[in-house]
Design an enzyme around this catalytic site. Structure first.
Site, short mmCIF file in Angstrom:
data_model
loop_
_atom_site.label_atom_id
_atom_site.label_comp_id
_atom_site.label_asym_id
_atom_site.label_seq_id
_atom_site.Cartn_x
_atom_site.Cartn_y
_atom_site.Cartn_z
N GLU A 165 -0.46 -8.50 5.35
CA GLU A 165 -0.02 -8.57 6.76
C GLU A 165 -1.19 -8.57 7.75
O GLU A 165 -1.00 -8.91 8.91
CB GLU A 165 0.97 -7.43 7.07
CG GLU A 165 0.39 -6.02 7.12
CD GLU A 165 0.27 -5.35 5.75
OE1 GLU A 165 0.38 -6.04 4.72
OE2 GLU A 165 0.02 -4.13 5.72
N CYS A 204 0.82 -1.22 0.00
CA CYS A 204 0.00 0.00 0.00
C CYS A 204 0.86 1.27 0.00
O CYS A 204 1.43 1.60 -1.03
CB CYS A 204 -1.00 -0.06 1.14
SG CYS A 204 -2.43 0.99 0.85
N HIS A 249 -3.00 -5.42 1.73
CA HIS A 249 -2.31 -5.64 3.01
C HIS A 249 -2.36 -7.11 3.44
O HIS A 249 -3.15 -7.45 4.32
CB HIS A 249 -3.01 -4.83 4.11
CG HIS A 249 -2.90 -3.35 3.94
ND1 HIS A 249 -1.87 -2.61 4.47
CD2 HIS A 249 -3.72 -2.47 3.32
CE1 HIS A 249 -2.04 -1.34 4.18
NE2 HIS A 249 -3.15 -1.22 3.49
#
Ligand SMILES: NC(=O)CC[C@H](N)C(=O)O
Length: 202
Positions: free
Chosen positions: A184, A81, A182
């Protein structure tokens, strides 16, 4: 290099999530705030957050030039991002004084999906990653509007993505990877595992 040392740029953004994802993916992960800390790492993650703020902090912490130099020397890097925005060679819809790292030959548009769709999720096919489609979480995300000849497209918004269908949302140039979304935050470690393999030189 069984467990490489991978830094996470720790000036702003979702640093903790990337540290956890890297630790789960076979790397030792460490936050990076000072230029000399760049010297010891085998790879670097640039987290999601706010790219213009991170750009300012890179200058204040005197990390911008040393990081550009490490990337020119071939340091593997992965940006999600805001990290994707910082890795680009050209950014649209940013502040005129925003700095970037130019590690991937691509043009990225900030906040490209528009205000009305601030955040959304989608299931993607990701080049080189087998198994189930990947759940991608987009938060005020950029997309990629142009890639150079040396850049591989890894994922696009699927047909179900309406006006955004077909937009490029993951790319790789050499040892540098970027995603608009994302991984993560989802618990799916496959993008981090791919990056750790790149760092290991697999
Ligand atoms: N989730 C994110 O990293 C958002 C990126 C942010 N919109 C920026 O321009 O930097």
């Amino acid at each position: 290099m069984t467990r490489p040392l991978v830094g996470v740029l720790a000036l702003q953004g979702d640093v903790r999530e990337h540290l956890a994802a890297l630790n789960d993916s076979g790397a030792d992960a460490v936050g990076i705030r000072r230029p000399e800390e760049l010297e010891k790492i085998d790879g670097l993650v640039i987290p999601g957050g706010e790219s213009t703020t991170m750009s300012k902090l890179l200058q204040i912490f005197e990390l911008l030039e040393p990081l550009k130099a490490r990337l020119r020397d071939g340091l593997p890097a992965y940006g999600s991002c805001a990290g994707m925005i910082l890795l680009a060679s050209e950014i649209l819809d940013t502040r005129p004084d925003a700095q970037h790292l130019g590690a991937i030959d691509m043009t990225v548009r900030r906040n490209a999906f528009g205000r009305q769709v601030d955040s959304f999720e989608s299931d993607l096919e990701f080049e080189g990653i087998v198994g189930d489609p990947m759940r991608a979480v987009f938060i005020r995300a950029p997309w990629v509007e142009r890639v150079g000849d040396d850049v591989q497209v890894l994922a696009r918004v699927p047909e179900s993505g309406g006006a955004a269908a077909g937009r490029i949302v993951a790319v790789r140039q050499g040892a540098v990877v970027a995603t608009s979304f994302h991984p993560e935050v989802t618990g799916d470690r496959r993008v981090h595992e791919l990056f750790v393999d790149i760092v290991r030189g697999v």
